[in-house]
Structure formats: structure tokens, C-alpha cells
Design a protein around this motif. Structure first.
Motif, PDB file in Angstrom:
ATOM      1  N   THR A  92       2.336 -15.293   6.246  1.00 40.17           N
ATOM      2  CA  THR A  92       3.021 -15.697   5.030  1.00 40.17           C
ATOM      3  C   THR A  92       4.528 -15.800   5.268  1.00 40.17           C
ATOM      4  N   GLU A  93       5.197 -16.420   4.316  1.00 37.31           N
ATOM      5  CA  GLU A  93       6.648 -16.416   4.326  1.00 37.31           C
ATOM      6  C   GLU A  93       7.149 -14.986   4.115  1.00 37.31           C
ATOM      7  N   PRO A  94       8.344 -14.661   4.618  1.00 37.29           N
ATOM      8  CA  PRO A  94       8.876 -13.308   4.405  1.00 37.29           C
ATOM      9  C   PRO A  94       9.092 -13.024   2.918  1.00 37.29           C
ATOM     10  N   LEU A  95       8.709 -11.839   2.502  1.00 37.43           N
ATOM     11  CA  LEU A  95       8.908 -11.384   1.135  1.00 37.43           C
ATOM     12  C   LEU A  95       9.824 -10.168   1.150  1.00 37.43           C
ATOM     13  N   LYS A  96      10.753 -10.124   0.220  1.00 38.06           N
ATOM     14  CA  LYS A  96      11.713  -9.033   0.190  1.00 38.06           C
ATOM     15  C   LYS A  96      11.060  -7.736  -0.275  1.00 38.06           C
ATOM     16  N   VAL A  97      11.456  -6.646   0.370  1.00 39.89           N
ATOM     17  CA  VAL A  97      11.049  -5.316  -0.069  1.00 39.89           C
ATOM     18  C   VAL A  97      12.286  -4.428  -0.076  1.00 39.89           C
ATOM     19  N   PRO A  98      12.310  -3.440  -0.941  1.00 37.12           N
ATOM     20  CA  PRO A  98      13.498  -2.583  -1.029  1.00 37.12           C
ATOM     21  C   PRO A  98      13.595  -1.630   0.140  1.00 37.12           C
ATOM     22  N   ALA A  99      14.769  -1.059   0.294  1.00 38.49           N
ATOM     23  CA  ALA A  99      14.981  -0.076   1.349  1.00 38.49           C
ATOM     24  C   ALA A  99      14.212   1.203   1.035  1.00 38.49           C
ATOM     25  N   GLY A 100      13.915   1.953   2.080  1.00 43.03           N
ATOM     26  CA  GLY A 100      13.275   3.242   1.905  1.00 43.03           C
ATOM     27  C   GLY A 100      11.771   3.165   1.874  1.00 43.03           C
ATOM     28  N   ALA A 101      11.134   4.300   2.096  1.00 44.24           N
ATOM     29  CA  ALA A 101       9.678   4.389   2.051  1.00 44.24           C
ATOM     30  C   ALA A 101       9.190   4.349   0.604  1.00 44.24           C
ATOM     31  N   GLY A 102       7.918   4.027   0.427  1.00 45.47           N
ATOM     32  CA  GLY A 102       7.349   3.981  -0.915  1.00 45.47           C
ATOM     33  C   GLY A 102       6.096   3.156  -0.941  1.00 45.47           C
ATOM     34  N   PRO A 103       5.396   3.128  -2.058  1.00 41.06           N
ATOM     35  CA  PRO A 103       4.146   2.368  -2.156  1.00 41.06           C
ATOM     36  C   PRO A 103       4.402   0.871  -2.252  1.00 41.06           C
ATOM     37  N   LEU A 104       3.434   0.114  -1.790  1.00 42.81           N
ATOM     38  CA  LEU A 104       3.466  -1.342  -1.870  1.00 42.81           C
ATOM     39  C   LEU A 104       2.096  -1.793  -2.350  1.00 42.81           C
ATOM     40  N   THR A 105       2.050  -2.438  -3.498  1.00 40.51           N
ATOM     41  CA  THR A 105       0.780  -2.870  -4.065  1.00 40.51           C
ATOM     42  C   THR A 105       0.657  -4.385  -4.019  1.00 40.51           C
ATOM     43  N   VAL A 106      -0.553  -4.855  -3.792  1.00 44.71           N
ATOM     44  CA  VAL A 106      -0.846  -6.284  -3.750  1.00 44.71           C
ATOM     45  C   VAL A 106      -2.045  -6.531  -4.660  1.00 44.71           C
ATOM     46  N   ARG A 107      -1.876  -7.429  -5.635  1.00 48.09           N
ATOM     47  CA  ARG A 107      -2.954  -7.769  -6.556  1.00 48.09           C
ATOM     48  C   ARG A 107      -3.271  -9.253  -6.472  1.00 48.09           C
ATOM     49  N   ARG A 108      -4.503  -9.594  -6.747  1.00 49.39           N
ATOM     50  CA  ARG A 108      -4.854 -11.006  -6.878  1.00 49.39           C
ATOM     51  C   ARG A 108      -4.072 -11.600  -8.038  1.00 49.39           C
ATOM     52  N   LYS A 109      -3.647 -12.838  -7.881  1.00 51.10           N
ATOM     53  CA  LYS A 109      -2.899 -13.478  -8.950  1.00 51.10           C
ATOM     54  C   LYS A 109      -3.768 -13.573 -10.202  1.00 51.10           C
ATOM     55  N   GLY A 110      -3.210 -13.170 -11.320  1.00 51.63           N
ATOM     56  CA  GLY A 110      -3.938 -13.203 -12.583  1.00 51.63           C
ATOM     57  C   GLY A 110      -4.512 -11.871 -13.002  1.00 51.63           C
ATOM     58  N   GLU A 111      -4.545 -10.896 -12.073  1.00 53.49           N
ATOM     59  CA  GLU A 111      -5.057  -9.584 -12.444  1.00 53.49           C
ATOM     60  C   GLU A 111      -4.026  -8.805 -13.256  1.00 53.49           C
ATOM     61  N   LYS A 112      -4.505  -7.955 -14.144  1.00 56.95           N
ATOM     62  CA  LYS A 112      -3.621  -7.172 -14.988  1.00 56.95           C
ATOM     63  C   LYS A 112      -2.949  -6.065 -14.181  1.00 56.95           C
ATOM     64  N   GLU A 113      -1.795  -5.653 -14.664  1.00 55.40           N
ATOM     65  CA  GLU A 113      -1.022  -4.650 -13.944  1.00 55.40           C
ATOM     66  C   GLU A 113      -1.704  -3.287 -13.922  1.00 55.40           C
ATOM     67  N   ASP A 114      -2.570  -3.018 -14.892  1.00 53.25           N
ATOM     68  CA  ASP A 114      -3.248  -1.727 -14.902  1.00 53.25           C
ATOM     69  C   ASP A 114      -4.577  -1.758 -14.153  1.00 53.25           C
ATOM     70  N   SER A 115      -4.878  -2.898 -13.491  1.00 47.84           N
ATOM     71  CA  SER A 115      -6.102  -2.994 -12.706  1.00 47.84           C
ATOM     72  C   SER A 115      -5.916  -2.305 -11.353  1.00 47.84           C
ATOM     73  N   VAL A 116      -7.040  -2.025 -10.704  1.00 48.46           N
ATOM     74  CA  VAL A 116      -6.970  -1.437  -9.365  1.00 48.46           C
ATOM     75  C   VAL A 116      -6.443  -2.489  -8.399  1.00 48.46           C
ATOM     76  N   PRO A 117      -5.381  -2.208  -7.635  1.00 50.48           N
ATOM     77  CA  PRO A 117      -4.827  -3.219  -6.729  1.00 50.48           C
ATOM     78  C   PRO A 117      -5.843  -3.645  -5.672  1.00 50.48           C
ATOM     79  N   TRP A 118      -5.765  -4.916  -5.281  1.00 50.54           N
ATOM     80  CA  TRP A 118      -6.593  -5.390  -4.171  1.00 50.54           C
ATOM     81  C   TRP A 118      -6.235  -4.657  -2.892  1.00 50.54           C
ATOM     82  N   LEU A 119      -4.959  -4.354  -2.725  1.00 48.94           N
ATOM     83  CA  LEU A 119      -4.487  -3.656  -1.536  1.00 48.94           C
ATOM     84  C   LEU A 119      -3.324  -2.753  -1.928  1.00 48.94           C
ATOM     85  N   LYS A 120      -3.322  -1.550  -1.364  1.00 45.67           N
ATOM     86  CA  LYS A 120      -2.212  -0.632  -1.578  1.00 45.67           C
ATOM     87  C   LYS A 120      -1.897   0.054  -0.264  1.00 45.67           C
ATOM     88  N   LEU A 121      -0.617   0.052   0.099  1.00 48.15           N
ATOM     89  CA  LEU A 121      -0.205   0.674   1.351  1.00 48.15           C
ATOM     90  C   LEU A 121       1.162   1.299   1.178  1.00 48.15           C
TER      91      LEU A 121
END
Length: 261
Positions: A92-121
Motif C-alpha cells: 500500500t501507499e505509506p500511511l501516517k502514524v503518530p510517534a510512540g508505541a500504541g495500538p493500531l486498528t484496521v477495519r473493513r471500510k463501512g464497519e462501525k467503530e464499535d465493531s471488532v477490528p479486522w486487524l489489531k496490532l
């Protein structure tokens, strides 16, 4: 005894490094706002499917779970969400992420924010990084996705080098540049490459009958300011002719910034 057989029997585990510990790069400021993440799904394209309606052939979409979601939303907090297109074998094209450690969630487009993420790292504390994705080999679906985070800033993955990453569940043998290496499952290593010449390499592993089978034979070729990547993974298909496959890519890379005096 064949070369690959000797190296696999030796199992030189000390030659394999953790996936996120290729080098010890210079520490950067945690206030750096310019870091990025990219995603690379690896796997096999599902077989072509079609159906005939009124004498006309229509292509059918891939069966559910046979490919990664086409569009995903990267969300690290409420005010920072970005969209990425996922295609097998393409970064993929580079996507910006903030400095420092922390969670990163990836959801399918169209899924609600309170849904279980497709990927979490968990994102690393510093530097750019690549997330390699592959479907779970047991559940055999992209609804259950595995991932590994790999440092790819200029210090960890500089120009003039090649990295080998073994995502398969078995130890593989790599014959590369005069070296015979045993690469354990889940491990990686990095080597320098000469510029402007072909550097051949082979990948093999033990077969079910106790012999050694070669699964890939190719070469690297690099120009200045380029780096290469070879990912060994388990084939997705049903009874594939080659149960292990190797994804190879080459890309340009910017030189690291000069170190402060």
C-alpha cells in the motif's frame, strides 16, 4: 549429500534474527511526526470463477475470505483515519502514524467503530514499519488474518541490502551468495547485495518423504538506492503443486538523513 540437506540438518539457528530486530538503528526523537506504515498482503489469488446466464459468461467475485478486504480504514485515534486498498502481492501507499508505541486498528471500510477490528496490532515505538499480512493457515480465511511488523526505516532496511523473511511453518534452506543458511519459521535475516549484477539464490525445505525439495530459484538485481525483499510463505491453494512459495520485490529507498555532529 545435497547442499540444502546439509544446511537443514545443521539448523544454524543463530543465523536467524527476530523479525523486528534486524539492526540497532540510531534512536530518533519521539516527537518525529513523519513516520509511516505500509501493508503487504501475501498469498495466492483464488481460482477464476464464472457462471453462464442466458448464454453469457459472467465473472463471479472471489468467495468470502479467499482474498483480503479490498478497502480498509486505518484508525489510531478519533481524529486520524486513513483508507488503504489491499491487493495480494502489492504494498500500500505509506500511511501516517503518530510517534510512540500504541495500538493500531484496521477495519473493513463501512464497519462501525464499535465493531471488532479486522486487524489489531501494536505499533513499534519509533521508525517506519511494514505490516506483512497472510491468511490463517488453519482457518484458511482472510477473516482470520495473521500479521508481522517489520522495521523498514533507512537504518533497518538500507539500500544495497536484501532481507529474507520466513512466514512458513517450517525451517527452510536458503542458498545465497555462497552461503548455506537455515532460516527458522518466523525468523529473518539481512545481507548486503552487490550492485548491477545478478545474485542468485534458492529456497528449499524437507519434503514429506524425507528428502529435500527446491521450491524457488531466482536472483536479485539491484541498482543504487534500491533494496530487496524475499518472503517465504505457505501456499493458500488446495493441494498446491508447490506448498511453499516465495514473494520477491525490489524498491527504491531514500538514504538516511545525516547524523547530527
Amino acid at each position: 549429500m545435497p547442499i540444502l540437506a546439509r544446511l537443514l540438518m545443521a539448523a544454524w539457528s543463530l543465523l536467524a534474527l527476530p523479525l523486528y530486530a534486524q539492526t540497532e538503528p540510531e534512536k530518533e526523537s519521539k516527537t518525529d511526526k513523519g513516520r509511516h506504515v505500509r501493508f503487504l498482503p501475501v498469498g495466492d489469488i483464488p481460482p477464476f470463477r464464472q457462471e453462464i446466464r442466458d448464454g453469457i459468461a459472467y465473472e463471479l467475485p472471489p468467495s468470502p475470505g479467499s482474498v483480503p478486504p479490498a478497502k480498509v480504514i486505518l484508525g489510531v485515534n478519533d481524529d486520524s483515519r486513513q483508507e488503504a486498498d489491499l491487493q495480494l502481492g502489492q504494498i500500500t501507499e505509506p500511511l501516517k502514524v503518530p510517534a510512540g508505541a500504541g495500538p493500531l486498528t484496521v477495519r473493513r471500510k463501512g464497519e462501525k467503530e464499535d465493531s471488532v477490528p479486522w486487524l489489531k496490532l501494536d505499533r513499534p515505538e519509533e521508525g517506519d514499519f511494514l505490516v506483512v499480512l497472510w491468511r490463517d493457515p488453519v482457518e484458511r480465511t482472510w477473516n482470520a488474518t495473521r500479521s508481522v511488523v517489520i522495521a523498514e526505516d533507512p537504518e533497518s532496511a538500507p539500500a544495497g541490502t536484501a532481507r529474507f523473511i520466513n512466514l512458513s511453518p517450517v525451517t527452510v534452506g536458503v542458498v545465497f551468495g555462497g552461503e548455506n543458511l537455515a532460516l527458522l519459521a518466523g525468523k529473518s535475516f539481512r545481507r548486503k547485495l552487490p550492485l548491477g549484477v545478478d545474485t542468485p539464490f534458492q529456497v528449499g525445505a524437507a519434503d514429506p518423504k524425507g528428502g529435500i525439495k527446491r521450491y524457488y530459484s531466482g536472483s536479485f538485481f539491484q541498482n543504487p538506492n534500491e533494496r530487496s525483499l524475499a518472503i517465504i510463505y505457505k501456499a493458500d491453494g488446495v493441494d498446491p503443486r508447490l506448498p511453499l512459495k516465495t514473494f520477491v520485490m525490489r524498491e527504491s529507498v531514500s538514504p538516511p538523513p545525516p547524523k547530527p555532529r
